[in-house]
Design a protein around this motif. Structure first.
Motif, PDB file in Angstrom:
ATOM      1  N   GLN A 433       0.691  -1.301   0.214  1.00  0.00           N
ATOM      2  CA  GLN A 433      -0.010   0.059  -0.169  1.00  0.00           C
ATOM      3  C   GLN A 433       0.900   1.469  -0.027  1.00  0.00           C
ATOM      4  N   LYS A 434       2.280   1.287   0.696  1.00  0.00           N
ATOM      5  CA  LYS A 434       2.840   2.173   0.578  1.00  0.00           C
ATOM      6  C   LYS A 434       3.502   2.989  -0.750  1.00  0.00           C
ATOM      7  N   ALA A 435       3.147   2.002  -1.598  1.00  0.00           N
ATOM      8  CA  ALA A 435       3.800   2.592  -3.104  1.00  0.00           C
ATOM      9  C   ALA A 435       2.935   3.225  -4.140  1.00  0.00           C
ATOM     10  N   LYS A 544       7.271  15.711   2.472  1.00  0.00           N
ATOM     11  CA  LYS A 544       6.653  14.550   1.971  1.00  0.00           C
ATOM     12  C   LYS A 544       5.316  14.620   0.897  1.00  0.00           C
ATOM     13  N   GLN A 545       5.669  15.776   0.452  1.00  0.00           N
ATOM     14  CA  GLN A 545       4.433  16.264  -0.663  1.00  0.00           C
ATOM     15  C   GLN A 545       5.276  16.590  -1.928  1.00  0.00           C
ATOM     16  N   LEU A 546       4.559  16.305  -3.053  1.00  0.00           N
ATOM     17  CA  LEU A 546       5.094  16.483  -4.512  1.00  0.00           C
ATOM     18  C   LEU A 546       3.940  16.719  -5.372  1.00  0.00           C
ATOM     19  N   ILE A 558      -3.407  18.450 -12.548  1.00  0.00           N
ATOM     20  CA  ILE A 558      -2.663  18.650 -11.390  1.00  0.00           C
ATOM     21  C   ILE A 558      -2.284  17.494 -10.461  1.00  0.00           C
ATOM     22  N   VAL A 559      -0.934  17.217 -10.418  1.00  0.00           N
ATOM     23  CA  VAL A 559      -0.852  16.060  -9.438  1.00  0.00           C
ATOM     24  C   VAL A 559      -0.269  16.375  -8.203  1.00  0.00           C
ATOM     25  N   ILE A 560      -0.733  16.314  -7.151  1.00  0.00           N
ATOM     26  CA  ILE A 560      -0.065  16.260  -5.733  1.00  0.00           C
ATOM     27  C   ILE A 560      -0.096  14.927  -4.988  1.00  0.00           C
ATOM     28  N   SER A 561       1.267  14.339  -4.668  1.00  0.00           N
ATOM     29  CA  SER A 561       1.521  13.032  -3.910  1.00  0.00           C
ATOM     30  C   SER A 561       1.642  13.130  -2.613  1.00  0.00           C
ATOM     31  N   ASN A 562       1.055  12.331  -1.900  1.00  0.00           N
ATOM     32  CA  ASN A 562       1.302  12.047  -0.224  1.00  0.00           C
ATOM     33  C   ASN A 562       1.736  10.738   0.019  1.00  0.00           C
ATOM     34  N   PHE A 563       3.026  10.715   0.784  1.00  0.00           N
ATOM     35  CA  PHE A 563       3.667   9.536   0.982  1.00  0.00           C
ATOM     36  C   PHE A 563       3.444   9.234   2.489  1.00  0.00           C
ATOM     37  N   ASP A 564       2.594   9.660   3.227  1.00  0.00           N
ATOM     38  CA  ASP A 564       2.546   9.652   4.684  1.00  0.00           C
ATOM     39  C   ASP A 564       1.676   8.608   4.885  1.00  0.00           C
ATOM     40  N   ALA A 565       2.256   7.495   5.555  1.00  0.00           N
ATOM     41  CA  ALA A 565       1.300   6.270   5.700  1.00  0.00           C
ATOM     42  C   ALA A 565       0.339   6.381   6.817  1.00  0.00           C
ATOM     43  N   ASP A 566       0.561   7.399   7.826  1.00  0.00           N
ATOM     44  CA  ASP A 566       0.146   7.347   9.055  1.00  0.00           C
ATOM     45  C   ASP A 566      -1.084   8.585   9.153  1.00  0.00           C
ATOM     46  N   LYS A 614      -9.043  22.829  -2.340  1.00  0.00           N
ATOM     47  CA  LYS A 614      -9.011  22.233  -1.151  1.00  0.00           C
ATOM     48  C   LYS A 614      -9.647  20.828  -1.263  1.00  0.00           C
ATOM     49  N   ILE A 615      -8.580  20.200  -0.296  1.00  0.00           N
ATOM     50  CA  ILE A 615      -8.795  18.641  -0.609  1.00  0.00           C
ATOM     51  C   ILE A 615      -8.813  18.089   0.890  1.00  0.00           C
ATOM     52  N   THR A 616      -9.724  17.223   1.222  1.00  0.00           N
ATOM     53  CA  THR A 616      -9.394  16.398   2.772  1.00  0.00           C
ATOM     54  C   THR A 616      -8.784  15.127   2.285  1.00  0.00           C
ATOM     55  N   LEU A 617      -7.773  14.705   2.806  1.00  0.00           N
ATOM     56  CA  LEU A 617      -6.780  13.641   2.612  1.00  0.00           C
ATOM     57  C   LEU A 617      -6.596  12.554   3.588  1.00  0.00           C
ATOM     58  N   LYS A 618      -6.991  11.409   3.220  1.00  0.00           N
ATOM     59  CA  LYS A 618      -6.518  10.080   4.016  1.00  0.00           C
ATOM     60  C   LYS A 618      -5.206   9.876   3.806  1.00  0.00           C
ATOM     61  N   PRO A 619      -4.529   9.102   4.802  1.00  0.00           N
ATOM     62  CA  PRO A 619      -3.152   8.497   4.413  1.00  0.00           C
ATOM     63  C   PRO A 619      -2.981   7.808   3.213  1.00  0.00           C
ATOM     64  N   LEU A 620      -2.071   8.171   2.285  1.00  0.00           N
ATOM     65  CA  LEU A 620      -1.913   7.440   0.998  1.00  0.00           C
ATOM     66  C   LEU A 620      -3.092   7.423   0.021  1.00  0.00           C
TER      67      LEU A 620
END
Length: 628
Positions: A433-435, A544-546, A558-566, A614-620
């Protein structure tokens, strides 16, 4: 309940914005508008052919073909191929097809036995090819008709709407290379060599006259076949004079870590580095394959060049659509100009992928060598791996795109292949899942093709110890099976009937993502980094963002990437005014809706100075949002 930590956030967002017909596209300076660029992204599914359809779950270390089983060409049924294509795949790379050394007795088919002292594992290395004019007998229901069975697979693959790739390994061949299938008029490698000299331009191998080959002194308790008795496993292999080993070792007794099962091919490069062939003229890096083909037409080239060109054209004429070249940087770039231009003259759409790890060589092997694609291993893959593992920074990714902007289309992206650790292995991430965010970045950051390795889409951990191969990588040297693939194959139903819910959910993610990439016009368009802008102007934007933008006339991403698993977070992602002007967006609100799972909506608010979503994000978590 969404757990928030505002200081550490990463997700994946793709915003798709449609434009009116009168809008004129302004491409970023980083975009490579190459004439040979495809109209859509390509996705390569690498499959280790003998492991795919093997449903035997014994997996005994050093097990025989009878004990552990083996997959066949016929396992790639119409149903299996349709499911692979529906995953979002355009090309399938059948790994391990050319006839390589194996420790299985096929003497009744006229095939000589192979010596365990110079074979890695029991199933053998697919990169120690014994006969380039036939295929691995393990893969056929009837080894006597093995070539015909592969030709039938070529037809089934094309019928499924897929193109296919096989390996060619020009740097080296098996120590006991001998083709029993070569066409009339073809001589074997080494057949006409002058073995009394170390080097001659038309020798296929390098020699140590007066010295016989000796098997390596095994270390750390290793013994061929795990110590099992075998008539040929006697610590000896007849080779006199000895040949140089595939990795370049000149020792008559290679070290255990050398590529001792192979011998180095001579391309007209003398031991002191002199090139006994014509150099490409100045400026030929900017000429097309037709000009390269014409240049070589009246030139005399080393014998090995012709041998490998003949091999490539043999398979091209059988409708193989392309090749993956092993360790291409160990072979002179002029040879690649010679062979690849000949292939392209026969099939201009041939897919030519090379294993090159030295970034200083990239442009020569693309422009002079006429490669379509190279591995982006030491830059993007290695960087993404570090980020997935939690100690790398996304700050290091935008400079890679800047460095490769003139050749970004030619740099194939991957997170797994047969040489690399499985993502789910403890040695890599321990959790597939981390990938997810890295996979979105890998698949969307440029116009290059994407490669996935069979089982990656199911979270395969590669944990089996099958003998020669090491756990964390699915062994390419041993007989065995891949457990996540077995469950998905489901007794040849190819429907995931035995897969776990987690495996099916992960495969669904890959299917959704890959199908978006091969259908998107914007992913073949322009690129702009948004990372530095958001670090400077957006509170809590971290390493931790891109973020980056991708677009063409019809689509804006637009691509924004989140690598935080927690931790998840709420973030206001900002678009600079330069991008808003380039996209010619008027001030106002634009509704966006997720294309991956169709469960999330938000607004892109555009003002005179910038855009904000504005975005509400869950881990990964990953979104692909489209402007409504």
């Amino acid at each position: 309940m969404l757990k928030l930590r505002v200081v550490s956030i990463v997700t994946v967002l793709v915003v798709l914005v449609s434009c009116g017909s009168k809008e004129k596209e302004v491409m970023s300076e980083n975009n490579l508008m190459a004439n040979d660029k495809k109209s859509r992204k390509e996705v390569v599914y690498q499959v280790f052919t003998r492991l795919f359809g093997n449903t035997n779950t014994t997996n005994k270390p050093w097990g025989t073909i009878e004990e552990n089983g083996v997959g066949k060409f016929n396992d790639f049924t119409d149903k299996a191929l349709a499911e692979i294509k529906d995953l979002g795949v355009t090309h399938i790379w059948y790994t391990g097809v050319p006839h390589h050394d194996v420790i299985t007795d096929y003497t009744k088919y006229g095939i000589s036995n192979d010596d365990p002292d110079v074979v890695k594992g029991r199933a053998g290395s697919p990169y120690a090819v014994k006969d380039y004019y036939n295929v691995n007998p393990d893969l056929a229901e009837n080894p006597a008709a093995r070539l015909q069975e592969f030709e039938a697979l070529i037809k089934r693959t094309h019928k499924a709407g897929l193109k296919l790739i096989i390996d060619i390994v020009p740097n080296h061949v098996a120590r006991n290379y001998k083709s029993i299938s070569k066409p009339e008029g073809i001589t074997d490698f080494g057949e006409t060599d002058d073995k009394a000299v170390v080097y001659s331009v038309n020798n296929n191998f390098y020699y140590n006259p007066g010295e016989a080959f000796k098997v390596p002194n095994w270390q750390n308790g290793y013994l061929p076949l795990g110590g099992e008795k075998n008539p040929l496993s006697d610590g000896k292999f007849e080779e006199n004079p000895s040949k140089w080993t595939g990795n370049g070792s000149r020792l008559s007794q290679p070290e255990p870590n050398d590529w001792y099962e192979t011998v180095k091919i001579n391309y007209g490069v003398s031991p002191d580095g002199k090139h006994d062939f014509d150099p490409l003229p100045e400026g030929f890096d900017m000429k097309d394959y037709k000009a390269h083909f014409d240049f070589w037409k009246d030139k005399t080239v080393p014998d090995s060049w012709d041998k490998f060109k003949d091999i490539a054209l043999f398979w091209t004429e059988k409708s193989v659509d392309g090749f993956r070249y092993d360790m291409a940087e160990m072979v002179p770039v002029e040879f690649w100009s010679y062979m690849n231009s000949a292939i392209k003259m026969n099939n201009p759409d041939a897919f030519l992928l090379a294993e090159v790890y030295n970034p200083s060589l990239y442009r020569d092997y693309i422009r002079k060598g006429k490669m379509d694609y190279l591995y982006d291993k030491v830059q993007l893959y290695d960087t993404l791996k570090h980020v997935i593992q939690g100690y790398g920074k996304t700050d290091n990714i935008p400079p890679i795109q800047e460095d490769l902007k003139d050749i970004e289309h030619h740099m194939l992206h991957f997170l797994e292949n047969h040489d690399e650790q499985r993502i789910a292995s403890p040695e890599f991430a321990g959790n597939a899942q981390k990938a997810k965010p890295a996979m979105v970045v890998s698949a969307t950051i440029s116009t290059s093709p994407t490669l996935i390795y069979f089982g990656q889409e199911l979270g395969e951990p590669g944990a089996e110890d099958l003998g020669f191969g090491d756990p964390s990588r699915t062994s390419i040297f041993d007989y065995g099976s891949v457990q996540t693939i077995n469950r998905w194959v489901n007794n040849k139903q190819f429907d995931g009937g035995q897969s776990t819910a987690e495996e099916l959910n992960l495969r669904d993610f890959y299917k959704r993502l890959l199908n978006v990439t091969i259908s998107s016009e914007a992913l073949m368009g322009a690129y702009k980094d948004l990372h530095e802008y958001n670090k400077a102007h957006t509170k809590f934007y971290t390493a931790k963002q891109l973020a980056y933008a991708r677009w063409n006339t019809n689509e804006k991403l637009i691509v924004i990437s989140n690598f935080d698993a927690d931790y998840g977070a709420e973030i206001n992602l900002k678009l600079p005014v330069t991008l808003i002007k380039t996209w010619q967006l008027e001030p106002g609100d634009y509704q966006v809706e997720d294309l991956l799972y169709k469960e999330f909506r938000s607004l892109l608010k555009v003002s005179e100075n910038q855009g904000v979503v504005k975005i509400t994000l869950k881990p990964l978590e990953s979104f692909i949002l489209k402007l409504q």
